[in-house]
Motif scaffolding. Structure first.
Motif, PDB file in Angstrom:
ATOM      1  N   ARG A 237       0.815  -1.221   0.000  1.00  0.00           N
ATOM      2  CA  ARG A 237       0.000   0.000   0.000  1.00  0.00           C
ATOM      3  C   ARG A 237       0.850   1.274   0.000  1.00  0.00           C
ATOM      4  NH1 ARG A 237      -2.542  -3.398   3.844  1.00  0.00           N
ATOM      5  NH2 ARG A 237      -1.720  -2.230   5.621  1.00  0.00           N
ATOM      6  N   VAL A 238       2.175   1.079   0.081  1.00  0.00           N
ATOM      7  CA  VAL A 238       3.086   2.222   0.196  1.00  0.00           C
ATOM      8  C   VAL A 238       3.915   2.403  -1.078  1.00  0.00           C
ATOM      9  CG1 VAL A 238       5.050   3.161   1.489  1.00  0.00           C
ATOM     10  CG2 VAL A 238       3.232   1.930   2.701  1.00  0.00           C
ATOM     11  N   GLY A 239       3.943   3.633  -1.584  1.00  0.00           N
ATOM     12  CA  GLY A 239       4.793   3.967  -2.722  1.00  0.00           C
ATOM     13  C   GLY A 239       6.017   4.740  -2.254  1.00  0.00           C
ATOM     14  N   ILE A 240       7.080   4.714  -3.038  1.00  0.00           N
ATOM     15  CA  ILE A 240       8.340   5.386  -2.676  1.00  0.00           C
ATOM     16  C   ILE A 240       8.742   6.338  -3.793  1.00  0.00           C
ATOM     17  CG2 ILE A 240      10.770   5.038  -2.073  1.00  0.00           C
ATOM     18  CD1 ILE A 240       9.833   2.043  -1.442  1.00  0.00           C
ATOM     19  N   VAL A 241       9.114   7.548  -3.426  1.00  0.00           N
ATOM     20  CA  VAL A 241       9.576   8.549  -4.389  1.00  0.00           C
ATOM     21  C   VAL A 241      10.985   8.993  -4.015  1.00  0.00           C
ATOM     22  CG1 VAL A 241       9.289  10.921  -5.212  1.00  0.00           C
ATOM     23  CG2 VAL A 241       7.292   9.418  -5.022  1.00  0.00           C
ATOM     24  N   TRP A 242      11.888   8.976  -5.003  1.00  0.00           N
ATOM     25  CA  TRP A 242      13.212   9.579  -4.821  1.00  0.00           C
ATOM     26  C   TRP A 242      13.049  11.074  -5.071  1.00  0.00           C
ATOM     27  CZ3 TRP A 242      16.671   6.629  -2.646  1.00  0.00           C
ATOM     28  CH2 TRP A 242      16.638   5.246  -2.845  1.00  0.00           C
ATOM     29  N   PRO A 243      13.216  11.918  -4.062  1.00  0.00           N
ATOM     30  CA  PRO A 243      12.948  13.342  -4.225  1.00  0.00           C
ATOM     31  C   PRO A 243      14.027  14.086  -5.026  1.00  0.00           C
ATOM     32  CG  PRO A 243      12.873  12.660  -1.910  1.00  0.00           C
ATOM     33  CD  PRO A 243      13.548  11.580  -2.684  1.00  0.00           C
ATOM     34  N   ASP A 244      13.613  15.209  -5.590  1.00  0.00           N
ATOM     35  CA  ASP A 244      14.518  16.181  -6.219  1.00  0.00           C
ATOM     36  C   ASP A 244      15.423  15.583  -7.290  1.00  0.00           C
ATOM     37  OD1 ASP A 244      13.311  17.725  -4.292  1.00  0.00           O
ATOM     38  OD2 ASP A 244      15.152  18.551  -3.472  1.00  0.00           O
ATOM     39  N   GLN A 245      14.885  14.656  -8.067  1.00  0.00           N
ATOM     40  CA  GLN A 245      15.711  14.008  -9.086  1.00  0.00           C
ATOM     41  C   GLN A 245      16.025  14.938 -10.257  1.00  0.00           C
ATOM     42  OE1 GLN A 245      17.025  10.498  -8.583  1.00  0.00           O
ATOM     43  NE2 GLN A 245      16.633  11.729  -6.765  1.00  0.00           N
ATOM     44  N   GLY A 246      15.246  16.000 -10.399  1.00  0.00           N
ATOM     45  CA  GLY A 246      15.538  16.980 -11.426  1.00  0.00           C
ATOM     46  C   GLY A 246      16.406  18.111 -10.919  1.00  0.00           C
ATOM     47  N   GLY A 247      16.745  18.066  -9.628  1.00  0.00           N
ATOM     48  CA  GLY A 247      17.553  19.111  -9.015  1.00  0.00           C
ATOM     49  C   GLY A 247      18.806  18.569  -8.383  1.00  0.00           C
ATOM     50  N   ASN A 248      18.946  18.808  -7.065  1.00  0.00           N
ATOM     51  CA  ASN A 248      20.170  18.404  -6.371  1.00  0.00           C
ATOM     52  C   ASN A 248      20.244  16.903  -6.088  1.00  0.00           C
ATOM     53  OD1 ASN A 248      21.333  21.071  -6.030  1.00  0.00           O
ATOM     54  ND2 ASN A 248      19.658  21.459  -4.593  1.00  0.00           N
ATOM     55  N   GLY A 249      19.118  16.228  -6.133  1.00  0.00           N
ATOM     56  CA  GLY A 249      19.089  14.807  -5.816  1.00  0.00           C
ATOM     57  C   GLY A 249      18.608  14.542  -4.406  1.00  0.00           C
ATOM     58  N   ALA A 250      18.367  13.277  -4.086  1.00  0.00           N
ATOM     59  CA  ALA A 250      17.866  12.885  -2.769  1.00  0.00           C
ATOM     60  C   ALA A 250      18.909  13.167  -1.683  1.00  0.00           C
ATOM     61  CB  ALA A 250      17.506  11.402  -2.762  1.00  0.00           C
ATOM     62  N   HIS A 251      18.420  13.679  -0.553  1.00  0.00           N
ATOM     63  CA  HIS A 251      19.301  13.978   0.579  1.00  0.00           C
ATOM     64  C   HIS A 251      19.964  12.703   1.097  1.00  0.00           C
ATOM     65  CE1 HIS A 251      20.718  15.290   4.475  1.00  0.00           C
ATOM     66  NE2 HIS A 251      19.876  14.484   5.091  1.00  0.00           N
ATOM     67  N   ILE A 252      21.261  12.797   1.344  1.00  0.00           N
ATOM     68  CA  ILE A 252      22.063  11.657   1.794  1.00  0.00           C
ATOM     69  C   ILE A 252      22.626  11.920   3.192  1.00  0.00           C
ATOM     70  CG2 ILE A 252      24.222  10.380   1.376  1.00  0.00           C
ATOM     71  CD1 ILE A 252      22.002   9.639  -0.525  1.00  0.00           C
ATOM     72  N   ASN A 253      22.551  10.886   4.032  1.00  0.00           N
ATOM     73  CA  ASN A 253      23.244  10.929   5.315  1.00  0.00           C
ATOM     74  C   ASN A 253      24.161   9.714   5.398  1.00  0.00           C
ATOM     75  OD1 ASN A 253      23.963  11.645   8.011  1.00  0.00           O
ATOM     76  ND2 ASN A 253      21.926  12.484   8.338  1.00  0.00           N
ATOM     77  N   VAL A 254      24.908   9.580   6.488  1.00  0.00           N
ATOM     78  CA  VAL A 254      26.000   8.602   6.507  1.00  0.00           C
ATOM     79  C   VAL A 254      26.162   7.888   7.848  1.00  0.00           C
ATOM     80  CG1 VAL A 254      27.290   9.958   4.821  1.00  0.00           C
ATOM     81  CG2 VAL A 254      27.733  10.304   7.255  1.00  0.00           C
ATOM     82  N   SER A 255      26.885   6.778   7.800  1.00  0.00           N
ATOM     83  CA  SER A 255      27.524   6.180   8.976  1.00  0.00           C
ATOM     84  C   SER A 255      29.013   6.417   8.802  1.00  0.00           C
ATOM     85  CB  SER A 255      27.257   4.677   9.057  1.00  0.00           C
ATOM     86  OG  SER A 255      25.926   4.399   9.398  1.00  0.00           O
ATOM     87  N   GLY A 256      29.718   6.670   9.895  1.00  0.00           N
ATOM     88  CA  GLY A 256      31.146   6.927   9.754  1.00  0.00           C
ATOM     89  C   GLY A 256      31.870   6.958  11.080  1.00  0.00           C
ATOM     90  N   GLY A 257      33.130   7.350  11.032  1.00  0.00           N
ATOM     91  CA  GLY A 257      33.914   7.383  12.261  1.00  0.00           C
ATOM     92  C   GLY A 257      35.236   8.094  12.073  1.00  0.00           C
TER      93      GLY A 257
END
Length: 338
Positions: A237-257
């Motif tokens: 019942r759930v759809g998924i959209v990758w946002p801002d594909q015509g602009g900056n692109g989908a916001h990204i976060n990270v794991s790191g150290g």
């Protein structure tokens, strides 16, 4: 007096053995709690002979512990999720600069700073109820402020790092005025007051309590990979959209150290970070939480991620997410996004 040379030799050997033992230990303070990380650490020990002593806890607790331990801290590495939390360790002066040609060649420039490195990435996507919302109406983060979504938007707290990092990226790209316009529009569209985590938002969208929400991709992937029939039925019942594909692109976060300034085993610590950039470790590190490797050449076989399709990712430097965190919180507070 004749025994002195022998005693000196014994003492020298003892010191040498002690130094060697120290080199074979790594003290890791980690806010990652994924079962697959066990294989990650075991493999490092098998390859290097360096034993990992691990302390796990919540990010703020671990940072406070490192601060309180001061120069006597046994911690070599601080490992966590979210760029803002890594930046906080930097701001507290806990990290030491690391110069490594291997890390610089493997980790893209926008996913590292002078003293901490990203090892996996996740995106913040729009999820929508297929009956209540049309996908063409939610193609960009800005669409979440559109009045046509009034009474349909759900979210976790505006003070959570995931939302703060998203708003920080909006500020970096579009400025404070546009960011506040978005925040106020989202508040005006609330279906209910912010509560719960990303998984709760997905479930509320599936149940029809909300028409649309935002979520980190790994929460979506977990439900898509679930062995529970009710979860799989719910995700139909759930759809998924990758946002801002015509602009900056989908916001990204990270794991790191990063390596801590007071690390007693600095050489082993750098070696560990370099290991995390290896093909094998990248697969363990990313797939453990349904994420993507930071190293572009490494591919992960994850059916849930594959099902979501390819997308354009925002290349905003991760350090910029931290730069605008405070402003993001001020904007959320002004907009009433609690």
């Amino acid at each position: 007096m004749k025994l002195m040379p022998a005693l000196i030799a014994v003492a020298t050997l003892a010191i040498s053995n002690s130094a060697f033992a120290q080199e074979k230990i790594l003290n890791l303070y980690s806010a990652r709690h994924y079962q697959t990380d066990e294989a990650l650490y075991t493999s490092f020990t098998q390859q290097t002979g360096i034993k990992i002593n691990r302390i796990e806890g919540k990010e703020d607790e671990l940072l406070e512990r490192i601060k309180n331990e001061g120069a006597n801290s046994p911690a070599d590495i601080f490992l966590t999720v979210d760029a803002a939390r890594l930046a906080k360790a930097h701001e507290l002066g806990l990290f030491a600069p690391v110069s490594s040609k291997l890390l610089e060649s493997r980790i893209p420039a926008h996913l590292r700073t002078e003293d901490w490195f990203s090892f996996s990435t996740r995106a913040r996507v729009i999820v929508y109820n297929k009956v209540a919302v049309k996908p063409e109406d939610v193609q960009n983060y800005a669409d979440l402020a559109n009045p046509k979504l009034k009474g349909k938007f759900c979210s976790r707290s505006g003070s959570h790092p995931y939302n703060l990092s998203l708003m920080a990226s909006i500020i970096a790209h579009q400025g404070e005025a546009k960011a506040e316009e978005l925040a106020r529009g989202m508040v005006a569209n609330f279906a209910r007051a912010p509560k719960g985590g990303d998984t709760d938002q997905i479930k509320a969208v599936a149940a029809g309590e909300c028409g649309v929400a935002i979520s980190n991709t790994y929460y979506v992937a977990r439900l898509l990979r679930s062995t529970k029939a009710e979860d799989l039925k719910m995700m139909e019942r759930v759809g998924i959209v990758w946002p801002d594909q015509g602009g900056n692109g989908a916001h990204i976060n990270v794991s790191g150290g990063g390596v801590l300034k007071t690390a007693p085993h600095r050489e082993a610590a750098v070696q560990f970070l370099e290991y995390l950039a290896s093909d094998q470790a990248q697969r363990y590190f990313a797939d453990g939480n349904n994420e993507w490797p930071a190293v572009n050449s490494v591919k992960v076989a994850n059916p849930a991620l594959d099902a979501m399709g390819k997308f354009k990712a925002d290349k905003l430097p991760v350090k910029n997410l931290a730069m605008y965190q405070t402003k993001a919180q001020i904007i959320f507070d002004r907009a009433g996004f609690k």
